[in-house]
Every structure is written in C-alpha cells, then in structure tokens.
Design an enzyme around this catalytic site. Structure first.
Site, PDB file in Angstrom:
ATOM      1  N   GLU A  24      -4.770  -3.908  -2.230  1.00 43.05           N
ATOM      2  CA  GLU A  24      -6.225  -3.664  -2.219  1.00 43.05           C
ATOM      3  C   GLU A  24      -6.556  -2.358  -1.505  1.00 43.05           C
ATOM      4  O   GLU A  24      -7.645  -1.814  -1.651  1.00 43.05           O
ATOM      5  CB  GLU A  24      -6.966  -4.839  -1.567  1.00 43.05           C
ATOM      6  CG  GLU A  24      -6.620  -5.136  -0.117  1.00 43.05           C
ATOM      7  CD  GLU A  24      -5.378  -6.028   0.043  1.00 43.05           C
ATOM      8  OE1 GLU A  24      -4.425  -5.910  -0.753  1.00 43.05           O
ATOM      9  OE2 GLU A  24      -5.366  -6.830   0.991  1.00 43.05           O
ATOM     10  N   ARG A  25      -5.590  -1.842  -0.709  1.00 33.98           N
ATOM     11  CA  ARG A  25      -5.846  -0.579   0.004  1.00 33.98           C
ATOM     12  C   ARG A  25      -5.565   0.630  -0.875  1.00 33.98           C
ATOM     13  O   ARG A  25      -6.115   1.699  -0.648  1.00 33.98           O
ATOM     14  CB  ARG A  25      -5.005  -0.536   1.282  1.00 33.98           C
ATOM     15  CG  ARG A  25      -5.623  -1.423   2.370  1.00 33.98           C
ATOM     16  CD  ARG A  25      -4.773  -1.460   3.596  1.00 33.98           C
ATOM     17  NE  ARG A  25      -3.777  -2.523   3.507  1.00 33.98           N
ATOM     18  CZ  ARG A  25      -2.767  -2.676   4.337  1.00 33.98           C
ATOM     19  NH1 ARG A  25      -2.598  -1.833   5.322  1.00 33.98           N
ATOM     20  NH2 ARG A  25      -1.933  -3.667   4.204  1.00 33.98           N
ATOM     21  N   SER A  59       5.143  -7.064   3.476  1.00 34.12           N
ATOM     22  CA  SER A  59       5.669  -7.370   4.812  1.00 34.12           C
ATOM     23  C   SER A  59       6.439  -8.696   4.796  1.00 34.12           C
ATOM     24  O   SER A  59       6.211  -9.543   3.922  1.00 34.12           O
ATOM     25  CB  SER A  59       4.508  -7.454   5.798  1.00 34.12           C
ATOM     26  OG  SER A  59       3.621  -8.471   5.379  1.00 34.12           O
ATOM     27  N   GLU A 109       9.057  -4.367  13.516  1.00 34.97           N
ATOM     28  CA  GLU A 109       8.699  -3.295  12.585  1.00 34.97           C
ATOM     29  C   GLU A 109       7.427  -2.597  13.091  1.00 34.97           C
ATOM     30  O   GLU A 109       6.379  -3.223  13.215  1.00 34.97           O
ATOM     31  CB  GLU A 109       8.464  -3.858  11.175  1.00 34.97           C
ATOM     32  CG  GLU A 109       8.211  -2.759  10.157  1.00 34.97           C
ATOM     33  CD  GLU A 109       8.065  -3.270   8.723  1.00 34.97           C
ATOM     34  OE1 GLU A 109       7.453  -4.325   8.515  1.00 34.97           O
ATOM     35  OE2 GLU A 109       8.566  -2.568   7.814  1.00 34.97           O
ATOM     36  N   CYS A 142       9.590   1.327   3.917  1.00 34.87           N
ATOM     37  CA  CYS A 142      10.522   0.270   4.323  1.00 34.87           C
ATOM     38  C   CYS A 142      11.931   0.801   4.546  1.00 34.87           C
ATOM     39  O   CYS A 142      12.758   0.116   5.119  1.00 34.87           O
ATOM     40  CB  CYS A 142      10.543  -0.828   3.285  1.00 34.87           C
ATOM     41  SG  CYS A 142      11.265  -0.260   1.737  1.00 34.87           S
ATOM     42  N   LYS A 145      -0.738  -7.213  -9.444  1.00 40.06           N
ATOM     43  CA  LYS A 145      -1.735  -7.304  -8.363  1.00 40.06           C
ATOM     44  C   LYS A 145      -1.389  -6.216  -7.367  1.00 40.06           C
ATOM     45  O   LYS A 145      -0.549  -6.386  -6.497  1.00 40.06           O
ATOM     46  CB  LYS A 145      -1.678  -8.694  -7.711  1.00 40.06           C
ATOM     47  CG  LYS A 145      -2.993  -9.154  -7.081  1.00 40.06           C
ATOM     48  CD  LYS A 145      -3.547  -8.238  -6.004  1.00 40.06           C
ATOM     49  CE  LYS A 145      -2.843  -8.381  -4.675  1.00 40.06           C
ATOM     50  NZ  LYS A 145      -3.317  -7.355  -3.692  1.00 40.06           N
ATOM     51  N   PHE A 178       0.807  -1.229   0.000  1.00 37.73           N
ATOM     52  CA  PHE A 178       0.000   0.000   0.000  1.00 37.73           C
ATOM     53  C   PHE A 178       0.834   1.270   0.000  1.00 37.73           C
ATOM     54  O   PHE A 178       0.361   2.337  -0.391  1.00 37.73           O
ATOM     55  CB  PHE A 178      -0.946   0.027   1.215  1.00 37.73           C
ATOM     56  CG  PHE A 178      -0.288   0.477   2.497  1.00 37.73           C
ATOM     57  CD1 PHE A 178      -0.158   1.839   2.793  1.00 37.73           C
ATOM     58  CD2 PHE A 178       0.240  -0.438   3.397  1.00 37.73           C
ATOM     59  CE1 PHE A 178       0.471   2.267   3.958  1.00 37.73           C
ATOM     60  CE2 PHE A 178       0.877  -0.023   4.562  1.00 37.73           C
ATOM     61  CZ  PHE A 178       0.985   1.337   4.843  1.00 37.73           C
TER      62      PHE A 178
HETATM   63  P1  NAD Z   1       1.348  -6.699   3.048  1.00 34.75           P
HETATM   64  O1  NAD Z   1       2.363  -7.768   3.168  1.00 34.75           O
HETATM   65  O2  NAD Z   1       0.189  -6.713   3.968  1.00 34.75           O
HETATM   66  O3  NAD Z   1       0.710  -6.722   1.565  1.00 34.75           O
HETATM   67  C1  NAD Z   1       1.517  -6.730   0.412  1.00 34.75           C
HETATM   68  C2  NAD Z   1       0.761  -7.457  -0.701  1.00 34.75           C
HETATM   69  O4  NAD Z   1       0.547  -8.820  -0.316  1.00 34.75           O
HETATM   70  C3  NAD Z   1      -0.606  -6.847  -0.997  1.00 34.75           C
HETATM   71  O5  NAD Z   1      -0.777  -6.789  -2.397  1.00 34.75           O
HETATM   72  C4  NAD Z   1      -1.578  -7.843  -0.343  1.00 34.75           C
HETATM   73  O6  NAD Z   1      -2.808  -7.941  -1.030  1.00 34.75           O
HETATM   74  C5  NAD Z   1      -0.835  -9.175  -0.438  1.00 34.75           C
HETATM   75  N1  NAD Z   1      -1.129 -10.108   0.667  1.00 34.75           N
HETATM   76  C6  NAD Z   1      -1.458  -9.784   1.946  1.00 34.75           C
HETATM   77  N2  NAD Z   1      -1.589 -10.913   2.680  1.00 34.75           N
HETATM   78  C7  NAD Z   1      -1.348 -11.952   1.852  1.00 34.75           C
HETATM   79  C8  NAD Z   1      -1.296 -13.387   2.030  1.00 34.75           C
HETATM   80  N3  NAD Z   1      -1.546 -13.942   3.203  1.00 34.75           N
HETATM   81  N4  NAD Z   1      -0.977 -14.149   0.967  1.00 34.75           N
HETATM   82  C9  NAD Z   1      -0.711 -13.597  -0.234  1.00 34.75           C
HETATM   83  N5  NAD Z   1      -0.733 -12.265  -0.457  1.00 34.75           N
HETATM   84  C10 NAD Z   1      -1.039 -11.442   0.565  1.00 34.75           C
HETATM   85  O7  NAD Z   1       2.127  -5.303   3.110  1.00 34.75           O
HETATM   86  P2  NAD Z   1       1.537  -3.833   3.225  1.00 34.75           P
HETATM   87  O8  NAD Z   1       0.948  -3.642   4.588  1.00 34.75           O
HETATM   88  O9  NAD Z   1       0.711  -3.518   2.040  1.00 34.75           O
HETATM   89  O10 NAD Z   1       2.875  -2.972   3.101  1.00 34.75           O
HETATM   90  C11 NAD Z   1       3.713  -2.664   4.184  1.00 34.75           C
HETATM   91  C12 NAD Z   1       4.852  -3.641   4.313  1.00 34.75           C
HETATM   92  O11 NAD Z   1       5.590  -3.689   3.088  1.00 34.75           O
HETATM   93  C13 NAD Z   1       5.851  -3.240   5.379  1.00 34.75           C
HETATM   94  O12 NAD Z   1       6.255  -4.386   6.076  1.00 34.75           O
HETATM   95  C14 NAD Z   1       7.005  -2.658   4.581  1.00 34.75           C
HETATM   96  O13 NAD Z   1       8.261  -2.698   5.224  1.00 34.75           O
HETATM   97  C15 NAD Z   1       6.980  -3.513   3.365  1.00 34.75           C
HETATM   98  N6  NAD Z   1       7.629  -2.871   2.235  1.00 34.75           N
HETATM   99  C16 NAD Z   1       8.852  -3.315   1.883  1.00 34.75           C
HETATM  100  C17 NAD Z   1       9.539  -2.718   0.847  1.00 34.75           C
HETATM  101  C18 NAD Z   1      10.899  -3.195   0.464  1.00 34.75           C
HETATM  102  O14 NAD Z   1      11.404  -2.731  -0.536  1.00 34.75           O
HETATM  103  N7  NAD Z   1      11.530  -4.084   1.199  1.00 34.75           N
HETATM  104  C19 NAD Z   1       8.957  -1.644   0.151  1.00 34.75           C
HETATM  105  C20 NAD Z   1       7.686  -1.218   0.531  1.00 34.75           C
HETATM  106  C21 NAD Z   1       7.028  -1.837   1.593  1.00 34.75           C
END
Ligand code: NAD
Length: 499
Positions: free
Chosen positions: A192-193, A242, A390, A297, A189, A165
């Site tokens: 969704e937020r 995450s 985190e 991140c 993909k 997101f």
């Molecule tokens: P998230 O992991 O909740 O969601 C990321 C994606 O995964 C979304 O598209 C979501 O729909 C999908 N998803 C969620 N749960 C799932 C599951 N159980 N199985 C399969 N797909 C699933 O992350 P978020 O809250 O949208 O973003 C924040 C996180 O992303 C933080 O932990 C941040 O550190 C990380 N992030 C990392 C980087 C990097 O470069 N390392 C960059 C940006 C964000």
C-alpha cells in the site's frame, strides 16, 4: 511508446502529484467497493503524491471471478503463445525504462540509478519467463519394456502474490512471469506504500496482449491479504515481506490448503578475515549496507570482523562517510521506519557502541523527507539488538571476533537465514564459511549475493516459510502442478486406419 492512461511525466526528483491507484480487474481500473483509500507519500519530499484504494473481500471476489473466467482460455494457449506476451512485455519495459524508473524513484524514494537497476533486474525476470517455452519440456523415460513415464507441468488455476514496499517493480516480477507462462491467472496485492509499479505493469501487460482478467490487482492492506489467504478458490500464494507477517500469511493460507511460499526479513552477516582484498572488500561492504538506504532484504547488517581487519574497517568508514544523502543515498520510507532506525542507533550508543560514522541529522536541501546517512556502529556485543534484529536502514553493526569459528557461531545463532558472505582471498576459508553458513544465499567477496536467473531466490529459517523458492526454474515449479503420466500400448500387429 505506450498508450498508458496513467503516464508519469517526471524526469527528475522534483515533486509531482500522481493518481489514485485503483484495482485492476478484468482489464479495467475499478474503484474499490469499500470506498476506503489511503495516502501514498513521496518519501523524498515527505509529501502526498497520490492515494491507493483499500480493498475488502468483495473486491477480492470480483478479481477472483475475472481471474477464474479468464484462466481456462489462457491455459489452452500453447506455452509459446503465452511466452510471446512476456517477450512483448520485455520490449515495452525497455521502451518505457525511464518512466518506470522515475515512477519507482518517486514512490519508493530510491535514487534514480537504483530505481533503474531495479527495473532492469525486473526485465531479467521477464526474460526468464519468456525463455520457459524452451525449458519447460518436463521429462520422459522408458521406465520398463513398453512403459513410458512423462511429466507435464500443469497450471494451478487462480494464484496470487503479495509484495513489500522496497522493490515495487522487481518483486512482483519475481512471481508474475513464471505464474503467467505456466497458464495461471494472477491476483496481485502490492504494498500500500508503493502501489504504482504494479499498476504500470498491468497496463504494459495489457498492451503486450495479455487477455483481460489473466492479471488483476487488488490494492490495500491486511484486509485484502486476508481475503486472499482465506479464499478457497485461490490455490497458491507467494508472499514477500517482514518475518512476522510472512509467518502469519503462511499459516493462514496453509489452513485453506494452498501452496505457499512466504519470504520474510533478514539479518545478513558479512565475515571479513585479515587476508581479504582491501579495495574489493571495502567498496563491496559499503555498497551492500548503504544501497537502497539499507532497505533491502539482502543488505549487509552485521560485519563480523575477524582478527586484525582494522585497515578494512577504516576504509569502509572513510568511503561510507563520503556518501551524500539525496544523490548517493535515498530517504527512509516512513516516519515510523525513521523512528525505529534512530532508536536502534541511539540505543547502541547508550549501551557503549562506538558510532564511527554517524548518519543522524542528515538533511537534503529542498527535500522534506526523512534522511539517515550511512551509519556504522563499532564494538557492538554479539547479543545486542543492533546485532540480532532487523534494522532495515543504512546501519552497519560491527562485531569484532578473534577467530573464524567465533564468527560462524554468531552467524549460525541468528534466527534469520537469508544471506551471508565471506570476504577472503583464500579458497579454503571461503569453502569452510559457505559450507557452515545458516543462510540460503551465500556470497564469496559479494555482499549482496542475489542469485541471478535462472537460479532461484530464497532464504532459510525465519527468512522463509513454505516450500520452494522464487524466480528461476524453481519459480516455475512453484506455480505448476506436475502431472505424471505412465503409458503402455499394445503393439499393433494388424492394419489400422493409420496404416
Ligand atoms: P510488510 O511485512 O510490512 O508488508 C508486506 C506485505 O504484507 C504488504 O503488501 C502489506 O500490505 C502486507 N501486510 C502487512 N501487514 C499484514 C498483516 N498483518 N496481515 C496480512 N498482510 C499484511 O513488509 P514491508 O515493510 O513492506 O517490507 C519490508 C520487509 O520485507 C523487510 O522485513 C524485508 O526484509 C522484507 N523483504 C524480504 C525479501 C526477501 O526476499 N526475503 C525481499 C524484500 C523485502
């Protein structure tokens, strides 16, 4: 201007309603076969601005078929023609900079200047994709008498990306330019937020001349991601999100033999030593932990204050206390995130930390979202959850140590490894720290050490699963298969038809 079907009209923070984000399949907005959808919130106002479809396996299959049909024709075009589409996308993004930035600010909550900076960084990624036509020449060498080896970067086929997101426009652009210029077709993909950034990119790519079906969007959540990871025909997936989800996605996608790179969460450490420049360090630390309300991140999470650095801590506290919620710092994305961040702060206080800047109770007149101002927790013990987990909010945890060695040991003990930085005016100390950090991206007097193009982006340890990095040249190698060709020709002594 673009002929966008879904033009976004807002040019300020006032709440406006927007549309349903559907799937983009074969160049058309398509409802989901599942019939399911969820609300999309404007985090600044805490109000529903639109909705997003929640796709299932059958939606993914439709996107796959469109992508598979379009890919051979796209790959047949010379790389210069493929790159041309990216040039046009860059111009279109520049023309539509305000619309893209305001839309991003509304769906994600970040302030307009932060949103604009994100779109500009996205444009830089597009520029990198366009420049690949001048870089992707492979390599060749006469390896023996009359024997030549060369490398050709071949497309993989149908590939996919899953994004978080917090950077709805930039993170998709960490993947799309290299993947498309390489000759693949792509299924996205988005979170969704925050589904609207990718939606806008789909329309602009079409306007830039990308053939229908080469870029597709399947919106939704876990079910849509699992349909991607389980699909035998999708050969490579990049994920950003995450750590727990990155690990699941990496393992599930690897089972079907895909090439996977999955970037996860972070707990970034900034080490400050007494000789650090006061002004440069304090302003930089503040920007690092408060930018995008700490929801990035690369944000500073732990300040390891070595020895007598009280003057720097005072300046960081003073500067961050002046940041105004609403204009200087955006809202927290959801109620759930807000509760999680508040829980960490309350717990630290209960366990004896000093809350030297307290952002709890922040409010913005006329905005109903969830707000937390910059918050600094001082004198936290190294093993405390605030120092190890985190938080993903505008919270800086200060751990005080006596020596650089102690600071490095604490940084090294973190399971994450996204970024780390050292603040010093001494080159020897800087070198010692960066050579010891357990982090993929290191900064010297820079709190958000994002490698700019053509350098690649990617952390270590629990901040990344899989192989390779994203962005830059490494992004191109991720989205291609190297074909190695070894040739030997008999010397023609006779006359041929070419003579
Ligand atoms: P998230 O992991 O909740 O969601 C990321 C994606 O995964 C979304 O598209 C979501 O729909 C999908 N998803 C969620 N749960 C799932 C599951 N159980 N199985 C399969 N797909 C699933 O992350 P978020 O809250 O949208 O973003 C924040 C996180 O992303 C933080 O932990 C941040 O550190 C990380 N992030 C990392 C980087 C990097 O470069 N390392 C960059 C940006 C964000």
């Amino acid at each position: 201007m673009t002929n966008s079907k879904f033009e976004f009209s807002a040019r300020d923070y006032d709440f406006v309603e927007y549309v349903q984000a559907q799937n983009w399949i074969g160049g058309e907005w398509t409802p989901s076969a599942s019939g399911n959808s969820e609300e999309v919130l404007n985090p600044r106002h805490g109000e529903v601005m639109g909705s997003v479809v929640f796709s299932n396996k059958s939606d993914l299959q439709s996107a796959f078929e469109a992508a598979k049909n379009a890919q051979p024709g796209w790959a047949e075009r010379p790389i210069r023609e493929r790159a041309e589409v990216l040039y046009k996308l860059k111009s279109l993004m520049e023309e539509n900079l305000d619309e893209l930035s305001w839309l991003l600010s509304h769906e994600n909550g970040k302030t307009f200047p932060e949103a604009k900076a994100e779109v500009l960084k996205g444009i830089e990624c597009v520029e990198m994709g366009a420049s690949l036509q001048n870089m992707a020449d492979g390599g060749q060498l006469d390896v023996s008498r009359g024997v030549n080896c060369r490398v050709i970067h071949e497309p993989i086929g149908v590939v996919a990306g899953v994004t978080p997101f917090n950077f709805p426009t930039m993170v998709p652009l960490w993947m799309i330019p290299q993947a498309l210029v390489a000759g693949n077709s792509f299924i996205m993909k988005p979170s969704e937020r925050t589904p609207y950034g990718a939606m806008k990119l789909a329309e602009l790519l079409q306007e830039a001349g990308l053939p229908d079906g080469v870029f597709n969007i399947v919106n939704g959540g876990k079910e849509a991601v699992e349909a991607i990871t389980d699909h035998e025909g999708i050969k490579a997936v990049a994920f950003v999100g995450s750590t727990p989800v990155a690990k699941i996605v990496y393992e599930r996608g690897s089972k079907t033999g895909k090439k996977m790179v999955c970037l996860g969460g972070a707990k970034n450490h900034l080490v400050v030593v007494p000789d650090a420049d006061l002004e440069l360090t304090s302003s930089n630390v503040i920007a690092s932990f408060t930018g995008c309300a700490g929801q990035r991140c690369m944000a500073a999470a732990v300040l390891l204050a070595v020895g007598d650095t009280q003057h720097i801590i005072d300046a960081v506290a003073e500067g961050s206390a002046q940041i105004e919620p609403g204009t200087g710092i955006g809202p927290i994305i959801t109620d759930e995130s807000y509760e999680r961040i508040m829980g960490f702060i309350d717990q630290a206080e209960a366990d004896g930390a000093d809350v030297i800047v307290d952002g709890r109770g922040a409010k913005v007149e006329g905005a109903g979202g969830r707000w937390i101002g910059p918050t600094i927790l001082d004198n936290v013990k190294p093993g405390h959850p605030c120092a190890t987990e985190e938080i993903f909010g505008p919270v800086l945890t200060i751990v005080r140590v006596d020596t650089l060695e102690e600071a490095l040991e604490i940084e090294n003990a973190s399971p994450y490894g996204n970024a780390a930085a050292i603040y010093t005016t001494n080159g020897g100390i800087a070198e010692r720290a960066i050579n010891r950090f357990e982090a993929g991206m290191c900064g010297v007097n820079i709190g958000v050490p994002v490698p700019r193009e053509p350098f690649a982006f990617g952390g270590w340890n629990d901040s990344k699963f899989g192989h390779g990095d994203m962005t830059g040249w490494d992004g191109f190698t991720f989205w291609t298969r190297p074909r190695k060709v070894t040739s030997k020709w008999a010397l023609q002594s006779d006359q041929t038809w070419m003579s």
